[in-house]
Design an enzyme around this catalytic site. Structure first.
Site, mmCIF file in Angstrom:
data_model
loop_
_atom_site.group_PDB
_atom_site.id
_atom_site.type_symbol
_atom_site.label_atom_id
_atom_site.label_comp_id
_atom_site.label_asym_id
_atom_site.label_seq_id
_atom_site.Cartn_x
_atom_site.Cartn_y
_atom_site.Cartn_z
ATOM 1 N N CYS A 91 0.844 -1.200 0.000
ATOM 2 C CA CYS A 91 0.000 0.000 0.000
ATOM 3 C C CYS A 91 0.875 1.243 0.000
ATOM 4 C CB CYS A 91 -0.913 0.003 1.221
ATOM 5 S SG CYS A 91 -1.823 1.548 1.441
ATOM 6 N N CYS A 94 0.121 3.622 2.890
ATOM 7 C CA CYS A 94 0.677 3.141 4.149
ATOM 8 C C CYS A 94 2.186 3.375 4.190
ATOM 9 C CB CYS A 94 0.378 1.659 4.318
ATOM 10 S SG CYS A 94 -1.395 1.286 4.394
ATOM 11 N N ASP A 485 34.613 21.113 -18.525
ATOM 12 C CA ASP A 485 36.066 21.084 -18.408
ATOM 13 C C ASP A 485 36.586 20.671 -19.796
ATOM 14 O OD1 ASP A 485 38.645 20.999 -17.320
ATOM 15 O OD2 ASP A 485 38.454 18.867 -16.873
ATOM 16 N N ASP A 679 35.830 15.337 -15.386
ATOM 17 C CA ASP A 679 36.218 13.925 -15.423
ATOM 18 C C ASP A 679 36.019 13.225 -14.089
ATOM 19 O OD1 ASP A 679 38.256 14.867 -13.868
ATOM 20 O OD2 ASP A 679 39.843 14.537 -15.321
ATOM 21 N N ASP A 683 38.786 19.201 -10.543
ATOM 22 C CA ASP A 683 37.766 20.249 -10.430
ATOM 23 C C ASP A 683 36.681 19.934 -9.406
ATOM 24 O OD1 ASP A 683 38.918 21.962 -12.426
ATOM 25 O OD2 ASP A 683 38.206 20.550 -13.922
#
Length: 786
Positions: A91, A94, A485, A679, A683
């Protein structure tokens, strides 16, 4: 706007901008950004310790910058996650109640139910609270859904007693069908033949008890526990009310229709669960461990690093490792979405989840199963539903208030008109109110919306795209700006030394040797290309000191010489005269004892897929594409021009990239999102700042899998377009279900209020609409190659 919070659990090093060497062994590495007030800092004494330290630093950074989206986290020492299986949960309403009440338990930071996998994930503040919290949850579940069993040990879903309950569930289904069949037969007899009023009542009553007795009983139990507004209460009061006003055939027929609809709805949901499980059926079942001349079949969890495993043709590779003997073609589609097999041979790495096609492979295990790529992928996909989309959260809140509102409206409809309208009968208006009650259950939305998002995430994974949550999948619909990048993202990141230009009577070999010693501790692609070109063993004991200068280069003490290797900023900062070179390659300048010694040019290639990706992004509505790089202006301009990018920013330090992203972030629309694509290793601060961080080339990269919100398992930028298309299609299916479900319910509510709609239409508006919505949601799983 979705507040951004990034998962930086692993980072192999700070971004090396252009020619800069990468990671410091004996010195502190630090990236600062005053605007966002976070830093990555760790003292390391060996290459292994360096990685571990940066992982910890990444976690600290994550905790520092996380805020109010639905994946906020605390330091791992303060909480941990616990999963519980709610066996028998069927349910959706529920499930929502259990989730809401579990979240309010003292010591629980967050609770989230995956209705599809029947898993409840809780974040517990302290481990010592676990036993009490699990007991509280068991009490909540027993009160809301007494038939649901809470299983806390879920290493596998077969439990400690060693068997599953699939056979028991099938037996229960057969028993229920038999009971419904008997009840329907008696109902048919009562409708088909004429009987006295008493016999007719008895037949209808018996058929009603057989068909809907359990619904009424559950409603009474729930009412005694304070759980009033659920589907059992609605159907119970509606059909009992129909009996009270002597609408016997309709009361029984409505309950029969409801039960049959619920049965088919359960089948549809279970089938969708199975379909999603099959999409991620990449978990290896066993490993053939080689011990001398003997081969033993064991569980992948029991294999240790360094063990030799044998992978036979047709078998899945069970763990990440390196081939030490053999040659074969492997199917990587389960991980990458790519259908073309890949050739592997001695020295190549293979990942758990690959399928060996034709050759016999001997593989040396390099990671335990829990740390393997396939384990991380499975964990990401299975936990994705805990990060709910805003639409899911809205529907959950909507359902909480919608049903009580309709029940109150039904009560008003039953009693007010007969009191104020002359000649109106109570029986007529009570019947109209009962129609209101039947149609009011919001299960169509509560089930189908999470199912749609989960299906979209599963479909994306089949395309080699891992999305870490419904919130990110929905956010992909509103992307305005995509920031890339350069190295390893738009370009191949495969560098090759193309020119060596020495000065001061040095030979090319000598200049290359000095550069190789300087780069010997770095794992950046530029450093790897120099070391590959040098091709000789580096005696690192000759290196007396090693220091990275962030955004510039590396300084080492080699015996009695000081060597600098880096970019143009490094030589200018050191006030050293040099030859200014205009080249489309990356230039590494070498300085020995503060004397310019020459330069090395390293070239990279643009990916064949990059131009296609940029063009396709424009076609799906992206307003601006931007490239940020630490490389020189000449290289950046050439790449940007070839790819058709809107803006190019070059020669940037890590903190300058973050500043540039913040400027770009202000240029998006009010509801727009900004993506940063990198990648997954470099960064990290920019990935943390963007609304959605996408890591490229995730296969085999732990950092890529851990660092971003979306992981592209191949090196194809065009998969970003696929991710956006999948997100848009998923959102379309979600909106279809919302409009259809609410539209039908509103129409039936209005028609019922005017006495036009009967309970038959009302039951269709409840169960029928829910079934159609679930079937429509299942389409989200069937994402073809996009």
């Amino acid at each position: 706007m979705i507040t951004k919070a990034k998962n930086l659990k692993q980072s192999k090093g700070n971004a090396r901008i252009s020619k800069t060497a990468m990671a410091s062994i004996n010195n502190t590495r630090k990236i600062n950004n005053s605007n966002k007030k976070y830093a990555l800092k760790k003292q390391c004494t060996s290459e292994a310790k360096k990685t571990a330290g940066l992982i910890a630093a990444g976690k600290d950074t994550t905790n520092a910058i996380k805020s109010n989206d639905n994946i906020s986290e605390r330091n791992s020492s303060d909480f941990y996650k616990k999963k519980l299986i709610l066996e028998g949960l069927c349910c959706a309403n529920c499930a929502a109640k259990i989730e809401r009440e579990s979240r309010s338990i003292s010591g629980v930071k967050e609770a989230s139910i995956n209705f599809i996998s029947k898993e409840l994930t809780i974040e517990i503040m302290r481990k010592e609270n676990e036993k009490r919290i699990v007991e509280d949850i068991e009490r909540i579940v027993n009160r809301v859904e007494p038939d649901v069993k809470v299983i806390s040990d879920i290493k596998n879903k077969k439990h400690s007693h060693g068997h599953s309950h699939e056979g028991e569930e099938e037996e229960l289904d057969k028993n229920e069908l038999f009971r419904l069949g008997i009840g329907a037969a008696i109902f048919g007899i009562a409708c088909a033949f004429s009987f006295s009023a008493t016999v007719e009542f008895i037949l209808y009553f018996v058929s009603y008890i057989l068909i809907g007795g359990e619904v009424v009983l559950r409603a009474l139990k729930n009412i005694s526990k304070g759980q009033v507004f659920d589907e059992n209460f609605l159907m119970g009061i509606a059909t009992v009310g129909a009996f009270a006003i002597r609408q016997y055939p309709e009361a029984v027929a409505v309950m029969l229709f409801y039960q049959v609809g619920e049965f088919f709805q359960d089948i549809a949901v279970n089938r969708s669960r199975k379909s999603i499980s099959e999409l991620m059926n990449i978990r290896p079942d066993f490993a053939n461990v080689k011990n001398g001349i003997l081969i033993k079949k064991v569980s992948p969890e029991d294999v240790n690093i360094g063990d030799i495993i044998v992978v036979k043709p047709g078998e899945k590779v069970p763990l990440d490792g390196k081939i030490i003997d053999g040659k074969s073609m492997v199917d990587t589609s389960a991980l990458t979405g790519e259908s073309v097999p890949r050739e592997v041979r001695n020295g190549d790495n293979v990942l758990a989840g690959f399928i060996n096609k034709n050759g016999l492979l001997n593989v040396k295990v390099t990671k335990e199963f829990s740390e393997s790529t396939v384990a991380k992928i499975l964990d990401l996909v299975q936990n994705a539903s805990s990060k709910k989309a805003p639409t899911e959260n809205f529907i959950t809140k909507f359902a909480r208030y919608y049903t009580p509102f309709v029940v109150i409206s039904a009560a008003a409809l039953a009693f007010i008109p007969p009191l104020v309208i002359s000649g109106a009968s109570f029986s007529e208006w009570i019947y109209r109110a009962l129609v209101f009650l039947v149609v009011s259950c919001p299960c169509a939305l509560v089930i189908s919306i999470p199912l749609s998002f989960f299906g979209g995430i599963g479909g994306a994974s089949r395309n080699g795209i891992l999305v870490k949550g419904g919130n990110y999948l929905e956010a992909l619909n509103d992307v305005d700006i995509v920031v890339f990048d350069k190295t390893g993202t738009l370009t191949k990141g495969v560098f090759k030394v193309t020119e060596i230009k020495p000065k001061n009577n040095l030979t090319k070999d000598q200049l290359l040797q000095y550069a190789a010693f300087a780069e010997s501790y770095s794992n950046h692609p530029i450093a790897a290309s120099i070391l590959k070109a040098y091709g000789k063993e580096i005696n690192k004991s000759e290196i007396k000191s090693y220091e990275e200068i962030p955004g510039q280069g590396i300084k080492v003490r080699l015996k009695d010489k000081e060597i600098l290797a880096g970019n143009i900023k490094m030589v200018e900062k050191q006030n050293i005269s040099y030859d200014k070179i205009q080249s489309l390659g990356t230039i590494v300048y070498v300085v020995i004892d503060r004397q310019y010694a020459g330069y090395i040019i390293i070239s990279d290639e643009v990916k064949e897929d990059s131009a296609k990706a940029i063009k396709a992004l424009k076609l799906v509505g992206i307003k601006k594409t931007v490239m940020l790089t630490g490389d020189n202006k000449v290289v950046a301009a050439k790449v940007g021009e070839d790819l058709g990018l809107d803006e190019i920013y070059s020669e940037l330090l890590p903190d300058q990239k973050v500043e540039r992203v913040e400027i770009l972030d202000k240029q998006k629309s009010a509801k727009g999102k900004l993506i940063f694509v990198g990648d997954g290793i470099n960064d990290a601060p920019v990935l943390a700042r963007a609304d959605i961080g996408i890591a490229m080339g995730g296969v085999g990269s732990d950092a890529a899998i851990e660092a971003a919100d979306v992981v592209i398992m191949t090196d194809e930028p065009s998969k970003i377009v696929s991710a956006i298309k999948i997100a848009k299609r998923t959102k379309s299916i979600v909106m279809q279900n919302i409009v259809f479900a609410l539209g039908v319910k509103i129409v039936i509510l209005i028609l019922g209020a005017f006495g036009i709609a009967t309970m038959w239409e009302a039951v269709f508006g409840d169960v029928g609409v829910a079934l159609i919505a679930v079937l429509n949601a299942m389409r989200a799983m069937k994402m073809e190659k996009m």
